[in-house]
Write a protein that holds these residues in place. Structure first.
Motif: not given
Length: 269
Positions: A194-197, A254-259
């Motif tokens: 959910i956070v990543a999307s 997106p990098l923050l979302g992946g982390w």
């Protein structure tokens, strides 16, 4: 060393060199924009006359840019929240339940990601004109939701498939209803996706230009369309500063979302 081994080594080095050249070709323009955003000269080019933050300060006093930023921020936030809610519900229905027309629903939800944005932009614009519906900010939001929703559905689906139903069945066997089971079991396990999307959809909406050009109301600019309109007048160093900020947002989120997704995935294990 045999001739075949020598040829294989040379071929591998050629592939590596070609890969490096491709990456240079892709990222050199981005690096140039970032570097020139700190150029003290009013002419955005080399050689640089000195390092300065003057164009960032000037950008903060640019009213059209600030209005475009507020518009893009509002549209992206609404798009991200609505897509997250609809995407979670859609993914749950497609993964956990069977119903007539399930394959058609899945195809319809994912189809906007497979169609070029220009085609969608022109198609929705023609539909609005046929319905005699003027372009409004809410229609722009609906268009962004249509473009971004497939990514939420796909990301949440991929995570949901990996969550075993035995956890949910165990909770319901202990007396929890479906809502409490979702809130206490499924939702925490889905949180990384959910956070990543959410961050991915925010970035897609904030950075969208192709469809926004067709759907935005007259006199309303988003950040990408504002940059385009500024480029039509002149290539000002302010554009380099604005482009650098856009790069930070569209790459950093997106990098923050992946982390965050990896961190949350580890924490729920």
């Amino acid at each position: 060393m045999t001739g075949a081994a020598v040829d294989k080594g040379l071929g591998w080095r050629a592939v590596q060199a070609f890969t490096v050249l491709v990456y240079i070709f892709m990222f050199a323009p981005i690096l140039v924009v970032v570097v020139l955003s700190f150029n003290d000269s009013q002419f955005g080019g080399f050689p640089m006359t000195g390092l300065s933050f003057r164009w960032y300060h000037k950008l903060m006093d640019n009213e059209p840019v600030l209005r475009a930023f507020q518009t893009s921020l509002w549209v992206a936030l609404v798009t991200a929240v609505v897509c997250s809610v609809l995407g979670i519900l859609g993914a749950l229905a497609l993964v956990r339940y069977d119903f007539p027309g399930k394959e058609w629903v899945n195809t319809i939800l994912v189809a906007p990601a497979l169609v070029p944005e220009t085609v969608l932009g022109v198609g929705l614009l023609l539909l609005m004109r046929w319905a005699e519906q003027p372009r409004t900010l809410w229609l722009l939001v609906l268009g962004h939701i249509m473009l971004a929703l497939p990514y939420v559905v796909l990301v949440v689906q991929a995570r949901l498939i990996g969550i075993k139903r035995i956890y949910e069945e165990a909770a319901m066997s202990l007396g929890a209803n479906r809502f409490h089971t979702f809130r206490e079991i499924t939702l925490p396990l889905l949180m990384p996706a959910i956070v990543a999307s959410l961050l991915l959809v925010f970035t897609i909406s904030f950075d969208n230009i192709t469809a926004s050009m067709f759907w935005r109301p007259s006199g309303v600019e988003t950040m990408p369309t504002q940059i385009l309109s500024m480029l039509k007048v002149s290539i000002s160093p302010e554009i380099n500063a604005l482009g650098t900020l856009m790069i930070v947002v569209t790459v950093g989120l997106p990098l923050l979302g992946g982390w965050l997704a990896r961190y949350l995935a580890r924490s729920v294990r």
